[in-house]
Design a protein around this motif. Sequence first.
Motif: not given
Length: 651
Positions: A11, A164, A371-372, A375, A405, A408, A411-412, A418
Amino acid sequence: MRSSRTRTPRVRTGLAWAAALPLVAGTLAFGAPAADAAGHDGGRHALLGTKPLWATSKADQGATSSSTGINARVYLAGRDAKGLAGYARAVSDPHSSSYGKYLSAAQVRARYGATHDQISKVTDWLKNSGLKVTGTTNRYVTVTGDAAAAERAFATDLHNYRKSGHTYHAPSATASAPASLADAVLTVTGLDNAPRFSQHHTQLPPPSPVFRNSGPFSSYYGSRTDTSLPSAYGSKAPYAIKGYTGKQLRAAYGAKKWTGKRVTVAITDAYASPTIAPDAAKYAARQGDQAYRGGQLSQVLPKAYTHIKECGAAGWYGEETLDVEAVHAVAPDSDIVYVGAASCQDDDLLDSLGKIVDGHLADIVSNSWGDIEANETPDSAAAYDQLFQQGAVQGIGFYFSSGDNGDEVANTGIKQVDTPANSAWVTAVGGTSLAVGKRDAYKWETGWGTQKAVLSKDGKDWTDFPGAFTGGAGGGVSKTVPQPYYQRGIVPDQLSNVLLKGKMRAVPDIAAVADPNTGFLVGQTQTLPDGKLGYDEYRIGGTSLAAPVIAGVQALAQQARHGVPLGFANPAIYQRYGTSAYHDVTDHPLGAGRDLAVVRVDYVNGADASKGTTTSLRSLGKDSSLKATVGYDDVTGVGSPGVGYVSSYRP
């Protein structure tokens, strides 16, 4: 980052074959302060960013048991938070009369650190609420206790929420502190437990299984081409290089006579490779890099490690190895201090950065993790920025990889940048595909963005050419951080404007080689197929390569500046925009419409030919929706260091 390996990326920015970095809590909602708890004064100071977005009424599973254990960290605001931010800007701005007038770590603590009175009052508040104070530093107070005590302290209820497929507890409303402590408390972390883990270990696992690249290779860009393979973009693509060495990177980025002498570079990652010293020494000897002198490479490590399994500790060994070997390859005389975190969680990574700032262990700090932005929590962002500002005031600059990525979306599902690369107080490092030719001559760069097409079974064409997007330099525009002053007039409006928010922080700031198909050769002890440990070498890339390369170049620039620290470098980096200090990187360096690619042959099992090989075409300069264009762009920032970059810092 994406490496030459083909395993699932983690991640956080880093080696694609390493396991996931911190899965910090989701984006936070700014709720209204909760009603005051009994025993407090009449007013409350809201600690914005402490109620996660995922803590919704739909996901609510009811009140958390009052006996549930809580481990929290209350960050201290210090005595002059606004003054700290103001001086951090002034001391970093070449146009300011305070430029370069850095303070010592002791002066920073005296001028901006928390006072004894603040710490005492915060401690009393927490204890009187029923929490146990387990540790106190000049930066934060740690506490443990039950949920009931935490609810009293922070005037909020804790509820259980489904997220999740798991259940976590979190505040049902924004946490707060007594209004009388508004100037003392910066934020609190740990009131939600997603995804904090319970395991605690003191021993690290063995290195990850070996990874090897299959040949054929080019020794420099374009040195070897198989004319029997199908054409791409109107010509035959050369084989990917085996992996660039320090000699080639130094030539590409204008190192000349500079070596980083009398400059210290710090590296932060989680955990620590148990074989880093012999690996680095062997690699330097094999690649013709300068040998390490005694004490040149050192480590500052925690007493114990946590979250070994969840963070994929062994995968971090390769991250440290790449960072150390890349810095030494570019700046062979620089001292390198590796500061390992106890885990891949934000609090532990913050502790590593704090050690560097509090002890002024280095002037340049390379960080290949992130991290993204979705988050990122405002509470942790505040803690990071406080550290970055304290570093800036001391002449310490932080460099973060921008991600691997692209935008993103793949990816997301949404465009985002990020973090911490999105901070206005760090240098975000983007990525390029680099062509170094015969006799180490710089040829060109594109933005790093890869599309992959596999050779058809009959060998006559590239299946689904140009293929699917596999990775690229992270970039774009932040949705949470306003545009910093040093980007004004340089970043185009179409790259900085966010609907309803105006101009925001664009990422990255600068770039260097990141494409694993034009990547760097590293050497590391790994677990061989027979279970034994052995040293091996492989090509790797990603913005986890670009960050230490730029850190190494900055060490050269500091040496050229007669050792005067560059500090927070973004204002100086943007000051040089549009000059010969940079290669202005575009996706079509050979002209409009002239696309580029390389051919790669990989072992199916990643180790040897026993399971066969696969041949693929890797197109360059195709980074999701991001484009490397003339001028500033959201793949390479202002560009990569040119032949005049280092010398431009000479007084």
